[in-house]
Motif scaffolding. Structure first.
Motif, PDB file in Angstrom:
ATOM      1  N   LEU A 166      36.725  51.988  31.586  1.00 44.70           N
ATOM      2  CA  LEU A 166      37.534  51.003  33.163  1.00 44.70           C
ATOM      3  C   LEU A 166      37.637  51.642  33.718  1.00 44.70           C
ATOM      4  N   LEU A 167      37.228  50.972  34.841  1.00 49.07           N
ATOM      5  CA  LEU A 167      36.580  51.093  37.072  1.00 49.07           C
ATOM      6  C   LEU A 167      38.318  49.940  37.147  1.00 49.07           C
ATOM      7  N   ASP A 168      38.577  50.560  38.292  1.00 51.19           N
ATOM      8  CA  ASP A 168      38.952  49.976  39.068  1.00 51.19           C
ATOM      9  C   ASP A 168      38.340  48.750  40.112  1.00 51.19           C
ATOM     10  N   ALA A 169      37.298  49.349  40.454  1.00 52.43           N
ATOM     11  CA  ALA A 169      36.807  48.492  41.770  1.00 52.43           C
ATOM     12  C   ALA A 169      34.977  47.910  40.319  1.00 52.43           C
ATOM     13  N   SER A 170      34.249  47.201  40.846  1.00 47.20           N
ATOM     14  CA  SER A 170      32.866  47.257  40.060  1.00 47.20           C
ATOM     15  C   SER A 170      32.079  48.374  40.981  1.00 47.20           C
ATOM     16  N   PRO A 171      31.339  49.300  39.688  1.00 46.31           N
ATOM     17  CA  PRO A 171      30.466  49.909  40.288  1.00 46.31           C
ATOM     18  C   PRO A 171      28.799  48.705  40.630  1.00 46.31           C
ATOM     19  N   LEU A 172      28.453  47.304  39.896  1.00 52.02           N
ATOM     20  CA  LEU A 172      27.149  46.783  40.650  1.00 52.02           C
ATOM     21  C   LEU A 172      27.506  46.685  42.168  1.00 52.02           C
ATOM     22  N   ALA A 173      28.864  46.639  42.855  1.00 51.78           N
ATOM     23  CA  ALA A 173      29.341  46.058  44.224  1.00 51.78           C
ATOM     24  C   ALA A 173      28.312  46.818  45.230  1.00 51.78           C
ATOM     25  N   ASP A 174      29.135  48.638  44.071  1.00 50.75           N
ATOM     26  CA  ASP A 174      29.018  49.522  44.937  1.00 50.75           C
ATOM     27  C   ASP A 174      29.223  50.644  44.096  1.00 50.75           C
ATOM     28  N   LEU A 175      28.108  51.043  43.188  1.00 47.21           N
ATOM     29  CA  LEU A 175      28.052  52.325  42.011  1.00 47.21           C
ATOM     30  C   LEU A 175      28.676  53.417  42.348  1.00 47.21           C
ATOM     31  N   THR A 176      29.180  54.201  43.829  1.00 46.36           N
ATOM     32  CA  THR A 176      29.764  54.886  44.081  1.00 46.36           C
ATOM     33  C   THR A 176      31.534  54.193  43.203  1.00 46.36           C
ATOM     34  N   ASN A 177      31.695  52.970  43.018  1.00 48.55           N
ATOM     35  CA  ASN A 177      33.217  52.684  42.109  1.00 48.55           C
ATOM     36  C   ASN A 177      32.499  53.663  41.262  1.00 48.55           C
ATOM     37  N   ILE A 178      31.921  53.858  40.674  1.00 46.00           N
ATOM     38  CA  ILE A 178      32.225  53.954  38.931  1.00 46.00           C
ATOM     39  C   ILE A 178      33.219  55.393  39.046  1.00 46.00           C
ATOM     40  N   GLU A 179      33.742  56.075  40.153  1.00 48.72           N
ATOM     41  CA  GLU A 179      34.777  57.087  39.871  1.00 48.72           C
ATOM     42  C   GLU A 179      35.902  57.266  40.361  1.00 48.72           C
ATOM     43  N   ARG A 180      35.733  55.745  40.360  1.00 44.28           N
ATOM     44  CA  ARG A 180      37.533  55.247  40.717  1.00 44.28           C
ATOM     45  C   ARG A 180      38.145  54.427  39.186  1.00 44.28           C
ATOM     46  N   ARG A 181      38.040  55.205  38.276  1.00 42.45           N
ATOM     47  CA  ARG A 181      38.238  55.334  37.015  1.00 42.45           C
ATOM     48  C   ARG A 181      39.581  55.174  36.794  1.00 42.45           C
ATOM     49  N   ALA A 182      39.340  54.290  35.602  1.00 40.86           N
ATOM     50  CA  ALA A 182      41.373  53.486  35.027  1.00 40.86           C
ATOM     51  C   ALA A 182      41.213  54.647  33.601  1.00 40.86           C
ATOM     52  N   GLY A 183      40.282  54.908  33.449  1.00 38.17           N
ATOM     53  CA  GLY A 183      40.778  55.292  31.931  1.00 38.17           C
ATOM     54  C   GLY A 183      39.078  55.565  30.801  1.00 38.17           C
ATOM     55  N   VAL A 184      38.948  55.612  29.975  1.00 39.68           N
ATOM     56  CA  VAL A 184      38.154  56.531  29.787  1.00 39.68           C
ATOM     57  C   VAL A 184      38.108  56.063  28.097  1.00 39.68           C
TER      58      VAL A 184
END
Ligand SMILES: [Zn+2]
Length: 429
Positions: free
Chosen positions: A387-405
């Motif tokens: 679960l991410l706080d922002a879209s990784p499709l818009a910017d793949l570095t958003n993969i580090e903005r996690r809300a949980g796993v």
């Protein structure tokens, strides 16, 4: 006392309340793009239901997670991981498994096996140990381990009998021994993957049905090296790779460490190295110093790196299957975090976020013939989710903005992940 406690914890897990992600943007990966306003209900280790938030109400006993404005994607796969040796101790092993999960890596293909890894795999699958789902290779089939065809045959038979998932091909095998390993593996229905032994050569490995080739091994040499590579040679090797349905695990970030210009001070400054033991960091510095003594000058190294990117791009453009792997914990690559670095490397090599996410989720599931099990977000699939706080499709570095796993149906909110990471860092200070 241990056995009854274990049974109790398993029983509790089986009857734990459902978890609902409410009104979330789903990145399903079985099609491009995003499904908005979805509610997803997890029971046990499976995604039980998924539908429009306006229509699907979470059951009364569900633990609910607010998905508004957030993005839910499948857990990722590390296709080339090395699990610790059992002699390293339980604490290090458990920490490494956690580093994967903390970064959203919920499946790992172990590429250098050990009987103890089969036990780890079983304990994780039973929910006794927190970690990614494992696919475990046997000990490496190298020239040293298999100096003769007969030794190769015996090792394959032993590894199959021991229950390993696949075979790791290493350097140094003669062509005759490689052929015997291949014939034995095919007879026993075992997949083989790994390196391209120099005496065997890339084209013969491809003809033999090797499932994956790691590190683009032998590709640079096969296309003639930096001085003689041309489009025709690259096209030939790409066509052979596609025709063989051989998977490429490029480990591009690792090559950037080997061949790039960052010195050991720059590499040692990586923030995620706080989470690995001091002894690893010291041995990486030593290895890099040794390597750089014998490696060619910067311009030649960078030319080799550019050629690797060119070959990879050609494989991808042709539609040959590619999946993400890092060889962690190779030089300066912390487990789990190294997947995020590989994503940055592939972005720099010109791939889109959708392509890179595909290579980290759905493609590995295809590799294992397990598309019905994982790699996408849909009812019936394993509840391995990020679960991410922002879209990784818009910017793949958003993969580090996690809300949980979520791994194996177990939800880990980011605050808990951070807290455990800090405990690991404190222990390795
Ligand atoms: Zn490796």
């Amino acid at each position: 006392m241990l056995a009854p406690l274990l049974l109790l914890s398993i029983a509790l897990q089986g009857s734990s309340p459902p978890v609902a992600f409410v009104d979330v943007n789903v990145i399903p990966m079985n099609r491009d793009g995003v499904l908005e306003h979805q509610t997803l209900i997890v029971r046990g280790d499976r995604i039980a239901e998924m539908g429009l938030a306006a229509q699907l109400r979470p059951p009364g006993d569900a633990t609910t997670i607010d998905g508004r404005g957030r993005y839910l994607m499948p857990g990722m796969t590390e296709m080339h991981g090395h699990l610790p040796n059992p002699t390293a101790g339980a604490e290090l092993t458990e920490n490494v498994l956690f580093l994967y999960v903390a970064n959203g890596v919920t499946t790992v293909r172990g590429m250098l096996g050990n009987l103890a890894h089969l036990e780890l795999k079983a304990r994780i699958a039973r929910g006794e140990l927190l970690g990614p789902r494992l696919w475990v290779a046997g000990p490496a089939l190298s020239g040293n381990a298999a100096p003769t065809p007969e030794a190769g045959r015996r090792l394959v038979e032993e590894q199959q009998a021991a229950g390993f998932d696949h075979l790791k091909i290493q350097e140094g095998l003669s062509r005759e021994t490689y052929d015997t390993i291949v014939a034995t593996a095919k007879r026993l229905g075992m997949r083989f993957a790994g390196h391209v032994p120099d005496a065997v050569g890339l084209y013969h490995v491809l003809e033999s049905g090797q499932a994956s080739i790691e590190h683009l091994d032998n590709y640079v040499e096969t296309v003639g090296g930096v001085d003689s590579a041309d489009d025709a040679r690259i096209a030939r090797v790409v066509a052979a790779t596609c025709a063989a349905h051989a998977w490429t695990v490029p480990t591009l970030a690792l090559w950037e460490t080997f061949l790039g210009t960052d010195d050991s001070a720059a590499l040692a400054a990586r923030a995620e190295l706080r989470y690995v033991p001091q002894a690893w960091r010291a041995s990486w510095a030593e290895q890099l110093a040794q390597m750089r003594k014998t490696t060619p000058p910067n311009d030649q190294r960078l030319a080799t790196l550019a050629l690797r990117r060119r070959i990879l791009k050609a494989l991808q453009t042709a539609g040959c299957p590619v999946a993400l792997g890092t060889d962690s914990p190779q030089l300066y690559s912390a487990p789990g975090f190294s997947i995020l670095r590989e994503m940055r490397s592939l972005t720099a090599a010109g791939l889109s976020p959708q392509q890179i996410l595909d290579e980290a989720t759905r493609q590995p599931a295809r590799y294992f013939g397990a598309e019905q099990e994982f790699g996408t977000v849909a009812p019936g699939k394993r509840a391995d989710l990020v679960l991410l706080d922002a879209s990784p499709l818009a910017d793949l570095t958003n993969i580090e903005r996690r809300a949980g796993v979520m791994v194996n149906g177990r939800w880990l909110p980011e605050a808990d992940i951070r807290a455990r990471l800090e405990r690991i860092a404190a222990a390795y200070q």
